[in-house]
Design an enzyme around this catalytic site. Structure first.
Site, PDB file in Angstrom:
ATOM      1  N   TYR A  43       0.811  -1.223   0.000  1.00 49.15           N
ATOM      2  CA  TYR A  43       0.000   0.000   0.000  1.00 49.15           C
ATOM      3  C   TYR A  43       0.838   1.264   0.000  1.00 49.15           C
ATOM      4  CZ  TYR A  43      -4.182  -2.670   0.557  1.00 49.15           C
ATOM      5  OH  TYR A  43      -5.210  -3.532   0.330  1.00 49.15           O
ATOM      6  N   LYS A  57       2.594 -14.198   5.706  1.00 49.95           N
ATOM      7  CA  LYS A  57       2.920 -15.104   4.610  1.00 49.95           C
ATOM      8  C   LYS A  57       4.452 -15.207   4.558  1.00 49.95           C
ATOM      9  CE  LYS A  57       1.472 -17.469   1.034  1.00 49.95           C
ATOM     10  NZ  LYS A  57       1.029 -18.825   1.244  1.00 49.95           N
ATOM     11  N   ASP A 100      -2.843 -18.229   4.282  1.00 52.31           N
ATOM     12  CA  ASP A 100      -3.792 -19.125   3.598  1.00 52.31           C
ATOM     13  C   ASP A 100      -4.426 -20.092   4.588  1.00 52.31           C
ATOM     14  OD1 ASP A 100      -1.096 -19.738   3.622  1.00 52.31           O
ATOM     15  OD2 ASP A 100      -1.181 -21.091   1.918  1.00 52.31           O
ATOM     16  N   ASP A 136      -6.397  -6.394   4.722  1.00 54.34           N
ATOM     17  CA  ASP A 136      -7.467  -5.928   3.835  1.00 54.34           C
ATOM     18  C   ASP A 136      -8.394  -7.094   3.502  1.00 54.34           C
ATOM     19  OD1 ASP A 136      -8.995  -4.462   2.111  1.00 54.34           O
ATOM     20  OD2 ASP A 136      -7.392  -3.972   0.711  1.00 54.34           O
TER      21      ASP A 136
END
Ligand code: NAD
Length: 418
Positions: A148, A217, A282, A306
């Site tokens: 972002y 992640k 995930d 988000d």
């Protein structure tokens, strides 16, 4: 004196604070028109004439552009800076060009590093889950870093220098189609990660919650998202040593002595310590559907956050009902906001759900230390949903519901305040 300030680490809130609001674009003015009278009625119901909010309208987005030729006028920025706490509806962001997201700009301008998104199920709300009440979480999304930052390079000339740099570093061969690729940068820092994780831990401790989960992640993005996890654990262990027990500690102990690790974990749980754990993004998404009760407070980098906050919102009724805030816990600056967008196809229909901005208002009242007002607002929302008096988005999914317009729903909530 009507300005909210922060002094010696404490918010100072006058009895009649000025609170700026941006009604926003699209359905923004419709949801705000339903929310503001409810806020005023709830304040009066709790405090009588002794307290009141002086709502100050500010221009931003399309309305600002039409009136002033600017998307985010300086006068708006000045008022937000002076008054510290504000609330806003959705703002339009053109996709693939045009001006930068105004929401992202506001977050970066005021360094609102924590996006605070509580996820709570109101009984009777339509949900795709069989037991939606098990989804009870608070998401802290890092708001100022990650992809972002908006640093992107188009294919060709714009990314030529970057490609040279990568080639010199023997990294360019990892890019499948280097000449054709657009590139983006993903800055994630120790300070940025730790101040976000600190907000999450402080919140969990203050509210006696069982765990903070770092969602990352880091298995793929080892230095950025992996860094977030590493720095998060380091902060927890260094700053909150007596109050928390981390999975990192457990893993370290288990390397040499599994029994000792299990015993330490059990002892920490018995002592009521806050458990700091981590999960790969995930896996988080599937676990959040299969066994959401294992998560309480979640801390995560910007892009994960988000996705996660809207996915969790869907589990308890959707973005039409999900509240949110962007906060800098150090300066005290905070902008509370509807979490949905401008819903352009519904503009002028007085049809959609104003609950997102209404519950964001409840968060605002909590934040300024008027929690009785927040409770009244939440109780009114809970009562209306239980009585099946709802807007179109819920009415189509609840058999026997009474469908109310946006404005009638706001008026109905006022009748539920006493
Ligand atoms: P959106 O949230 O505006 O709409 C997506 C769908 O969500 C709608 O079609 C509707 O079905 C549902 N929805 C939205 N608000 C609802 C409400 N109050 N009650 C019930 N259902 C509701 O998302 P979009 O269509 O992807 O984006 C439209 C515009 O909004 C874009 O310009 C986007 O950039 C902007 N946007 C702004 C914000 C923000 O200001 N915080 C957030 C997201 C999107």
């Amino acid at each position: 004196m009507t300005v909210i300030t922060k002094q010696n680490g404490q918010l100072k809130v006058p009895a009649q604070p000025t609170i700026p609001f941006i009604a926003g674009d699209g359905i923004g003015p419709e949801i705000w028109a339903a929310a503001q009278p409810l806020f005023d009625a709830a304040v009066t119901a709790v405090y009588g004439a002794t307290k009141a909010v002086d709502w100050q309208p500010l221009l931003a987005g399309e309305a600002a552009f039409k009136a002033t030729g600017e998307w985010l006028p300086q006068a708006t920025l000045d008022a937000l800076k002076t008054n510290l706490v504000a609330i806003k509806g959705p703002l339009t962001t053109p996709i693939g060009g045009g001006h930068r997201s105004l929401n992202v700009t506001l977050r970066q301008k005021f360094d609102l590093y924590a996006c605070f998104r509580p996820i709570h199920y109101f009984a009777g709300t339509p949900s795709p889950l069989k037991q939606p009440e098990k989804t009870e979480m608070v998401v802290f999304r890092e708001n100022t870093e990650d992809i972002y930052a908006g640093i992107e390079y188009a294919p060709g000339a714009a990314s030529a220098q970057l490609r040279q740099l990568l080639a010199a570093d023997q990294q360019l061969s990892k890019v499948r189609f280097p000449e054709e690729s657009a590139f983006a940068l993903k800055p994630i820092s120790k300070s940025g990660s730790q101040r976000l994780v600190k907000s999450a831990i402080d919140y969990a401790l203050a509210n006696h919650l069982p765990s903070v989960t770092l969602v990352h992640k880091g298995n793929i993005m080892k230095l950025t998202e992996g860094g977030f996890k590493k720095w998060g654990y380091a902060l927890a262990e260094q700053t909150y040593a007596d109050q928390v027990f981390t999975w990192e500690t457990y893993r370290r102990l288990a390397e040499t002595d599994q029994t000792a690790a299990d015993a330490a974990y059990q002892a920490a749980q018995q002592a009521g310590k806050l458990i700091i754990k981590d999960v790969i993004t995930d896996n988080f998404f599937q676990q959040a559907l299969i066994a959401p009760e294992q998560f309480s407070v979640v801390a995560t980098p910007n892009l994960n956050g988000d996705y996660i906050s809207d996915a969790l919102a869907a589990q308890v009724g959707g973005i039409g009902i999900a509240p949110g805030a962007n906060i800098n816990y150090e300066t005290g600056a905070a902008i509370f906001e509807a979490t949905h967008g401008t819903a352009p196809q519904f503009v002028g229909q007085n049809k959609l759900n104003p609950t997102s901005i209404i519950l964001s208002g409840a968060l605002l009242f909590d934040y300024i230390g008027w929690p009785e007002v927040a409770t009244k607002i939440r109780q009114a929302v809970a009562a209306a949903i239980l009585q099946k008096h709802v807007t179109w988005d819920f009415a189509t999914k609840i058999p026997g519901a009474t469908q109310l317009s946006t404005s009638d729903f706001g008026a109905y909530l006022i009748t539920q305040l006493s």
